[in-house]
Design a protein around this motif. Structure first.
Motif, PDB file in Angstrom:
ATOM      1  N   UNK A 389      47.158  37.653  47.114  1.00  0.00           N
ATOM      2  CA  UNK A 389      45.948  38.479  47.034  1.00  0.00           C
ATOM      3  C   UNK A 389      45.536  38.899  48.442  1.00  0.00           C
ATOM      4  N   UNK A 390      45.311  40.195  48.624  1.00  0.00           N
ATOM      5  CA  UNK A 390      44.791  40.715  49.891  1.00  0.00           C
ATOM      6  C   UNK A 390      43.430  41.345  49.611  1.00  0.00           C
ATOM      7  N   UNK A 391      42.447  40.954  50.402  1.00  0.00           N
ATOM      8  CA  UNK A 391      41.083  41.436  50.146  1.00  0.00           C
ATOM      9  C   UNK A 391      40.442  41.913  51.437  1.00  0.00           C
ATOM     10  N   UNK A 392      40.020  43.174  51.442  1.00  0.00           N
ATOM     11  CA  UNK A 392      39.286  43.753  52.561  1.00  0.00           C
ATOM     12  C   UNK A 392      37.796  43.499  52.350  1.00  0.00           C
ATOM     13  N   UNK A 393      37.175  42.768  53.268  1.00  0.00           N
ATOM     14  CA  UNK A 393      35.768  42.418  53.143  1.00  0.00           C
ATOM     15  C   UNK A 393      34.904  43.420  53.885  1.00  0.00           C
ATOM     16  N   UNK A 394      33.832  43.833  53.246  1.00  0.00           N
ATOM     17  CA  UNK A 394      32.896  44.778  53.848  1.00  0.00           C
ATOM     18  C   UNK A 394      31.564  44.090  54.077  1.00  0.00           C
ATOM     19  N   UNK A 395      30.737  44.693  54.911  1.00  0.00           N
ATOM     20  CA  UNK A 395      29.448  44.100  55.263  1.00  0.00           C
ATOM     21  C   UNK A 395      28.508  44.092  54.065  1.00  0.00           C
ATOM     22  N   UNK A 396      27.644  43.103  54.010  1.00  0.00           N
ATOM     23  CA  UNK A 396      26.664  42.977  52.935  1.00  0.00           C
ATOM     24  C   UNK A 396      25.498  43.920  53.201  1.00  0.00           C
ATOM     25  N   UNK A 397      24.953  44.545  52.139  1.00  0.00           N
ATOM     26  CA  UNK A 397      23.813  45.447  52.244  1.00  0.00           C
ATOM     27  C   UNK A 397      22.611  44.713  52.823  1.00  0.00           C
ATOM     28  N   UNK A 398      21.927  45.358  53.762  1.00  0.00           N
ATOM     29  CA  UNK A 398      20.796  44.721  54.436  1.00  0.00           C
ATOM     30  C   UNK A 398      19.647  44.414  53.478  1.00  0.00           C
ATOM     31  N   UNK A 399      19.407  45.342  52.506  1.00  0.00           N
ATOM     32  CA  UNK A 399      18.317  45.118  51.562  1.00  0.00           C
ATOM     33  C   UNK A 399      18.570  43.864  50.736  1.00  0.00           C
ATOM     34  N   UNK A 472      56.842  41.912  43.070  1.00  0.00           N
ATOM     35  CA  UNK A 472      56.760  42.094  41.619  1.00  0.00           C
ATOM     36  C   UNK A 472      56.430  40.769  40.940  1.00  0.00           C
ATOM     37  N   UNK A 473      57.108  39.708  41.367  1.00  0.00           N
ATOM     38  CA  UNK A 473      56.808  38.390  40.797  1.00  0.00           C
ATOM     39  C   UNK A 473      55.371  37.980  41.091  1.00  0.00           C
ATOM     40  N   UNK A 474      54.900  38.290  42.300  1.00  0.00           N
ATOM     41  CA  UNK A 474      53.516  37.962  42.645  1.00  0.00           C
ATOM     42  C   UNK A 474      52.546  38.678  41.706  1.00  0.00           C
ATOM     43  N   UNK A 475      52.807  39.955  41.449  1.00  0.00           N
ATOM     44  CA  UNK A 475      51.928  40.729  40.570  1.00  0.00           C
ATOM     45  C   UNK A 475      51.928  40.138  39.160  1.00  0.00           C
ATOM     46  N   UNK A 476      53.109  39.768  38.655  1.00  0.00           N
ATOM     47  CA  UNK A 476      53.180  39.201  37.305  1.00  0.00           C
ATOM     48  C   UNK A 476      52.442  37.869  37.230  1.00  0.00           C
ATOM     49  N   UNK A 477      52.543  37.054  38.269  1.00  0.00           N
ATOM     50  CA  UNK A 477      51.808  35.786  38.277  1.00  0.00           C
ATOM     51  C   UNK A 477      50.299  36.051  38.252  1.00  0.00           C
ATOM     52  N   UNK A 478      49.859  37.011  39.074  1.00  0.00           N
ATOM     53  CA  UNK A 478      48.440  37.355  39.100  1.00  0.00           C
ATOM     54  C   UNK A 478      47.980  37.907  37.748  1.00  0.00           C
ATOM     55  N   UNK A 479      48.831  38.702  37.119  1.00  0.00           N
ATOM     56  CA  UNK A 479      48.469  39.272  35.820  1.00  0.00           C
ATOM     57  C   UNK A 479      48.238  38.168  34.793  1.00  0.00           C
ATOM     58  N   UNK A 480      49.082  37.152  34.801  1.00  0.00           N
ATOM     59  CA  UNK A 480      48.896  36.034  33.870  1.00  0.00           C
ATOM     60  C   UNK A 480      47.605  35.280  34.179  1.00  0.00           C
ATOM     61  N   UNK A 481      47.274  35.120  35.465  1.00  0.00           N
ATOM     62  CA  UNK A 481      46.030  34.438  35.817  1.00  0.00           C
ATOM     63  C   UNK A 481      44.818  35.239  35.345  1.00  0.00           C
ATOM     64  N   UNK A 482      44.873  36.560  35.500  1.00  0.00           N
ATOM     65  CA  UNK A 482      43.777  37.398  35.006  1.00  0.00           C
ATOM     66  C   UNK A 482      43.640  37.279  33.492  1.00  0.00           C
ATOM     67  N   UNK A 495      46.001  44.136  32.797  1.00  0.00           N
ATOM     68  CA  UNK A 495      46.140  43.009  33.719  1.00  0.00           C
ATOM     69  C   UNK A 495      47.150  43.315  34.826  1.00  0.00           C
ATOM     70  N   UNK A 496      48.226  44.016  34.479  1.00  0.00           N
ATOM     71  CA  UNK A 496      49.235  44.346  35.487  1.00  0.00           C
ATOM     72  C   UNK A 496      48.649  45.280  36.539  1.00  0.00           C
ATOM     73  N   UNK A 497      47.911  46.289  36.098  1.00  0.00           N
ATOM     74  CA  UNK A 497      47.304  47.216  37.052  1.00  0.00           C
ATOM     75  C   UNK A 497      46.274  46.501  37.932  1.00  0.00           C
ATOM     76  N   UNK A 498      45.456  45.655  37.325  1.00  0.00           N
ATOM     77  CA  UNK A 498      44.454  44.918  38.098  1.00  0.00           C
ATOM     78  C   UNK A 498      45.117  43.965  39.085  1.00  0.00           C
ATOM     79  N   UNK A 499      46.217  43.328  38.659  1.00  0.00           N
ATOM     80  CA  UNK A 499      46.931  42.415  39.557  1.00  0.00           C
ATOM     81  C   UNK A 499      47.537  43.171  40.732  1.00  0.00           C
ATOM     82  N   UNK A 500      48.050  44.374  40.482  1.00  0.00           N
ATOM     83  CA  UNK A 500      48.610  45.178  41.564  1.00  0.00           C
ATOM     84  C   UNK A 500      47.524  45.562  42.560  1.00  0.00           C
ATOM     85  N   UNK A 501      46.326  45.867  42.061  1.00  0.00           N
ATOM     86  CA  UNK A 501      45.218  46.181  42.957  1.00  0.00           C
ATOM     87  C   UNK A 501      44.844  44.967  43.814  1.00  0.00           C
TER      88      UNK A 501
END
Length: 511
Positions: A389-399, A472-482, A495-501
């Protein structure tokens, strides 16, 4: 008449082997000959043991004393053989007559005044002794609780050599002297406390990525600006991980015992290790010049290994390739080698560039393009390809920071979903070597588990080169977890599309 035999245990990683300690006296100048491939620390036992025996008021053999550690072809190291060597010499001198033929394992280091010091690795030594059929053991006083973690084993504690002699000759020792502290520095293990997810404001996408990682034991890469919350999220991953089962707890406890941690019970919470980027390769993967010790990756076994500012680790990250695939690390030296378990969840965190402002809206990066490129290239492709899983973190809204009107979900609520997802995986993978999706072999994923009929999105990614065969194997593993988190028994195209994202760092529509 058969001479009673004295036993100890040789450790190679967390594996142990019974060692028979024999002593014989003969003519020649008074000296001690130690044979059986001892290392430097064990060779110095000759002087320690002789002084301890004399301080106890017993007689040391006057002539040549030959101590044999069998099997002679097995390298032996450490100071925990001292008590066994002393007892073997006293038997040869007829100072001690054992009253029982039951084999007893002796563990402990001796001081010059006859005291017994605590040693590392009591739990793995007892596990090996029990596996070899031993029934009794004498360990340093204060370490009986650790030794007693092995069921069906009779354990005594002793604080002085004289108390060991009493136990072996049938005299009761009701209040053993407290053993001296270990000669090596104590291991500063984790305290078991994990901060709660309820303390994190915002970052809903990041929390979801953390939940998926916990549910399937997936590796995670967090990248974003300095101070955005990468370390904050990573530190809370252990709080949503289920307790270790008994087999895992014994294995983790054995590793930490080998590192020098004094145990009073099994470690049931997943460990968390976060070495600094200045850590040496030996401290990271294990080893040493004398006794081979587990490194940070083994101390994170069945838990989380967090590497903050991971580009600063440089080429040391490449040493993680094999453990990430196999779950073990073999440390080899000229005379011997040891295998340590290292099945950890890897969490990486990185800034976009040395100054941390590259590509961020409203911020001016002070790094030239070549510097940015070199910084990002410190993370090798093979390591990044092993991240689920790769996740780009963005800043939290000030409000949101100011108001804070919406109560954040606590770790306990997320943990319930993670436990339910783990149970689904365990039932589906019953009869296999795996218990979580992150461990399943690719061939089993493709041949034994049902897949959606349309995998065009994966074929397109392969053709464009944005996804490797491993990916591809990583995506399939993630899809099963989802699917497990959603309570579904099959993986669909959604699930496959979400895992790829998740795999490519695009969280839109993944949650």
């Amino acid at each position: 008449m058969v001479r009673p035999r004295v036993w100890s245990v040789a450790l190679s990683g967390i594996d142990g082997f019974p060692v028979e300690v024999e002593a014989a006296t003969g003519g020649g100048l008074p000296r001690v000959q130690l044979v059986g491939l001892p290392d430097a620390a064990l060779s110095e036992a000759k002087a320690r043991v002789r002084a301890a025996v004399l301080a106890t008021g017993l007689e040391w053999p006057p002539g040549l004393v030959t101590i044999n550690l069998s099997p002679a072809s097995l390298p032996k190291g450490g100071t925990h053989y001292d008590v066994a060597v002393a007892v073997a010499a006293l038997i040869a001198q007829r100072e001690v007559e054992l009253v029982s033929s039951v084999r007893t394992v002796l563990i402990g280091e001796l001081s010059l005044d006859g005291r017994i010091r605590k040693v590392r690795g009591v739990l793995p030594a007892m596990l090996a002794a029990a596996k070899a059929g031993f029934e009794r053991a004498i360990v340093p006083a204060g370490q009986q609780d650790e030794a007693a973690l092995v069921p069906g084993f009779t354990v005594w504690g002793a604080g002085r050599l004289a108390e060991v002699i009493d136990l072996l000759t049938g005299k009761p020792v009701t209040n053993p002297t407290e053993a001296a502290d270990a000669s090596s520095p104590p291991f500063d293990g984790p305290d078991g406390f994990a901060p709660d997810l309820s303390e994190v404001i915002g970052h809903e996408d990041g929390k979801f990525a953390l939940e998926v990682a916990a549910a399937g034991r997936h590796h995670l890469f967090l990248h974003g600006a300095p101070g955005v919350g990468k370390t904050m999220l990573a530190a809370r991953l252990p709080s949503i991980l289920p307790d270790l089962d008994e087999e895992e707890a014994v294995e983790v406890s054995a590793v930490h015992s080998l590192a020098g941690r004094q145990l009073t019970g099994l470690i049931v919470r997943p460990p968390y290790a976060d070495p600094h980027h200045s850590v040496t390769p030996v401290a990271l993967v294990g080893g040493g010049t004398g006794e081979l010790r587990p490194g940070a990756i083994s101390l994170a076994h069945r838990g989380v290994l967090f590497l903050d500012e991971c580009p600063d680790f440089g080429t040391k990250l490449d040493a993680l390739r094999t453990p990430l695939e196999k779950g073990t690390i073999m440390v080899s030296r000229a005379r011997h080698s040891a295998t340590f378990p290292a099945r950890f969840q890897l969490v990486l965190a990185a800034n976009p560039c040395p100054c941390g402002r590259h590509g961020l809206a409203g911020m001016d990066c002070t790094c030239d393009p070549l510097k940015v490129r070199r910084y990002q290239e410190r993370l090798s492709g093979p390591i990044l390809d092993r991240i689920d899983i790769k996740h780009q973190m963005s800043s939290v809204n000030r409000v949101l920071m100011e108001v804070g009107s919406v109560a954040a979900e606590p770790s306990s609520a997320v943990l319930q979903r993670v436990v339910a997802a783990r149970d689904r995986q365990r039932r589906r993978l019953a009869g296999t070597p795996w218990t979580t999706n992150g461990e399943v072999a690719g061939s089993y994923l493709r041949q034994q588990l049902p897949l959606p009929s349309d995998l065009g999105v994966l074929n397109t990614a392969l053709q464009r080169g944005t996804l490797s065969a491993r990916g591809v194997d990583k995506v399939l593993r993630l899809a099963w977890t989802l699917a497990d988190l959603s309570g579904r028994d099959r993986v669909g195209e959604r699930e496959v599309r979400a895992a790829l994202q998740l795999r490519q760092g695009d969280m839109r529509g993944a949650a």
